[in-house]
Write a protein that holds these residues in place. Structure first.
Motif: not given
Lengths: 233, 407
Positions: A9-20
């Motif tokens: 079960r995936i709930e409100n999953l976000s992924k962001e990559y920070r580059n500087g």
């Protein structure tokens, strides 16, 4: 909701990559549930976030926010050793590029996950041989990957994924490097594993005729799920 | 995952790339081999020096007679005949002195049958062989009656004996020194080189009284060239020197302002200096060799770093199928350690072989000690851990997803 007991079960999953100072949001607020024994195909254009999603499902990467329950257990906060144990025992990976150890034999490649499961050398060899037999490659046990065809290599990789009897197999474009005939063979193996042994399969693909082997289709566009349901391709 | 399995994986990885493994090991082999060999050479030099010090005798003083002045010219030490046999016996009776002997040396031609040989013939007292720690191997030493009667008897050093007598036993034979017949009463044991490289066995001893009256003649009757004295203990050497100075000034009736007409040398101090420089040399050799070991270690780190980069995808895959960080860390650390340990063992063998070769092909004394082997071996294992840890840690801290994607 899937008919079977819930496995993922995936709930409100976000992924962001920070580059500087810049940050790229790859996944937006994903919600998804996968039951035991399902066969799910994930499709979407390049950059839609499906590979990132697969990496998170495979505990190879961690989400920026949101939660991921595997067998009812929140794995988004687990330490690296526990994630390694999950990858070893619960999950099995099949990659587009096979990712076999070049300098090891087919048998050694299949036995590798057993090594990290603390299984003795005799039992390892026995189990790896049995797995090679299941995929019809017991005669090539001592062959190195470069002595095997693409289809054979992928079958060795599938045997390796099955080594510790995983509940889930995650396949990231497993037929991407294979011709159509071999692709059908590989997909037949996945279907059999799903139907006969009830192994949950999540598969990323570009090709419609590969996706048709699945029973459910999830389509990603720009980091969001735009379709979740029947295989309509 | 068990250590044995990880070791097997490391070993597997090493045997898969034999050329790289061999080249990396070479640095270690040369380093450890150099350390063992250099320490062996240094230790050999030290042993050589220590042996010659021991052969000299312990706690030794040499008392030289003073300088003479003639017409404004000052001659060197020993040119004025100020020391006498009486001085020697007086010194011998001092509390801090164990024994003392007068020495009256000179060069003379020795002849036996058809052979002749020029050597250093020293007139000495009965305690000389004792002070020099020089045993009589065959026959007998001088006794008091030989001295009293100025007997024509001689003790031969090994070299002289072989020059004159070959394989014959010289004891009991009569030879001629400056054409006077002397009876060989004893053969001295071999003593080897002195600190300055002289062959100590190329000499003969006769009673000092015989030397003075019958062999060399003496313009100043009763005087001797120098006195050799042995202090009772190493600690009392300073006191002994002072007592001797006082005694000789008194016996020579020197006024308070007069200079000493003799000089006393403490050979122990000289010996210590020689031993010190030998030790410094062996330390320096060891230090230079250690640098090559260090360079070998850095070589290992380089290769391990390259290996980590090269095998990034493999590391990612291992992580994907269940390897924990610790498993990856151990695998690479063990690889570096195995490299070092095998390199160390081979290096030890090459060092020992090299030491054997050096001693076989040159006159140099070479001593391989167990501690130098253990030291270099432990050092190499430590280098393995030290230089292996950084690349291993780098491998272990890779993120699985990034490692898998690495091109």
């Amino acid at each position: 909701m899937p008919p079977n007991p819930e496995l993922i079960r995936i709930e409100n999953l976000s992924k962001e990559y920070r580059n500087g100072p810049q940050s790229v949001q790859v996944l937006h607020d994903i919600k998804l549930s996968i039951g035991a024994g399902e066969f799910v195909a994930i499709m979407g254009p390049s950059g839609s976030g499906k590979s990132t999603f697969m990496n998170i499902l495979g505990c190879l990467d961690t989400p920026s926010s949101g939660r991921y329950f595997l067998n009812g257990r929140d794995v988004s906060t687990l330490a690296s050793d526990e994630l390694a144990n999950l990858r070893n025992a619960t999950l099995g990976f099949v990659f587009q590029g096979f990712n076999l150890l070049k300098r090891a034999s087919a048998l050694e490649n299949v036995a590798l996950p057993l090594l990290y499961a603390d299984i003795g050398v005799a039992a390892r060899t026995q189990r790896a041989l049995a797995l090679l037999e299941q995929i019809g490659l017991e005669a090539r046990r001592d062959a190195r990957p470069n002595e095997l065809s693409g289809g054979q290599q992928q079958r060795v990789a599938i045997a390796r994924a099955l080594a510790n009897n995983p509940q889930i197999i995650l396949a990231d474009e497993p037929t991407g490097n294979l011709d159509s005939h071999t692709s059908q063979e590989i997909m037949a193996i996945f279907s059999r594993l799903n139907q006969e042994r009830g192994i949950t399969i999540v598969l990323v693909t570009h090709e419609a005729d590969i996706a048709r082997y699945a029973k459910r289709l999830v389509r990603f566009v720009d980091g969001k799920i735009v379709h979740d349901g029947a295989v309509d391709v | 995952m068990k250590l044995r399995d990880i070791t097997a994986e490391s070993w597997h990885a090493m045997t898969m790339n034999r050329l790289r493994t061999g080249l990396t090991m070479l640095g270690m082999i040369i380093g450890v081999g150099a350390v063992v060999l250099m320490l062996a050479i240094g230790q050999g030099a030290q042993t050589t020096v220590n042996d010659s010090i021991a052969s000299m005798g312990s706690n030794l003083f040499i008392v030289l007679s003073g300088a003479s002045t003639s017409g404004g010219l000052r001659f060197g030490a020993g040119s004025a005949p100020t020391l006498t046999v009486g001085d020697a016996s007086a010194i011998a009776s001092l509390a801090t002195i164990a024994q003392a002997t007068p020495v009256y040396p000179g060069n003379a031609q020795l002849a036996y049958a058809a052979n002749n040989w020029s050597t250093l013939v020293s007139g000495v007292g009965t305690s000389y062989t004792d002070i020099r720690n020089w045993r009589v191997e065959a026959g007998r030493d001088f006794d008091e009656s030989d001295l009293r009667s100025s007997a024509r008897v001689v003790l031969l050093g090994k070299t002289v004996a072989s020059k004159l007598f070959g394989n014959e036993n010289p004891v009991g034979k009569t030879l001629r020194i400056k054409n006077s017949p002397f009876l060989v009463i004893g053969l001295l044991e071999a003593k080897g080189q002195s600190l300055d490289g002289r062959d100590q066995d190329d000499s003969a001893l006769i009673p000092v009284t015989t030397a003075q009256t019958k062999l060399f003649g003496n313009p100043f009757p009763g005087t001797v060239r120098y006195i050799m004295a042995q202090g009772k203990t190493a600690e009392s050497m300073k006191d002994a020197q002072q007592e001797m100075t006082q005694l000789l000034r008194q016996r020579h009736r020197l006024g308070a302002n007069a200079e000493d007409d003799f000089s006393i040398r403490d050979l122990t101090a000289m010996a210590q200096a020689a031993a010190g420089s030998a030790k410094a040399m062996s330390l320096m050799l060891g230090a230079i060799a250690s640098i090559s070991l260090l360079v070998g270690g850095i070589g290992i780190m380089n290769i391990m770093l390259v290996s980590v980069t090269e095998r990034t995808r493999e590391i990612g895959l291992r992580m994907a199928i269940g390897a924990r960080r610790r498993d990856i860390l151990l695998q690479f650390l063990l690889e570096a350690m195995i490299l070092c340990i095998i390199g160390g063992l081979v290096g030890d063998m090459i060092g020992i072989g090299g030491a054997w070769l050096v001693s076989a092909m040159s006159e140099m004394q070479v001593v391989v000690t167990l501690w130098s082997i253990l030291l270099s071996f432990l050092f190499s294992a430590t280098i393995g851990i030290f230089f292996g840890y950084y690349p291993a840690r780098r491998a272990a801290t890779l993120k699985p997803v990034e490692a898998l994607r690495y091109e």
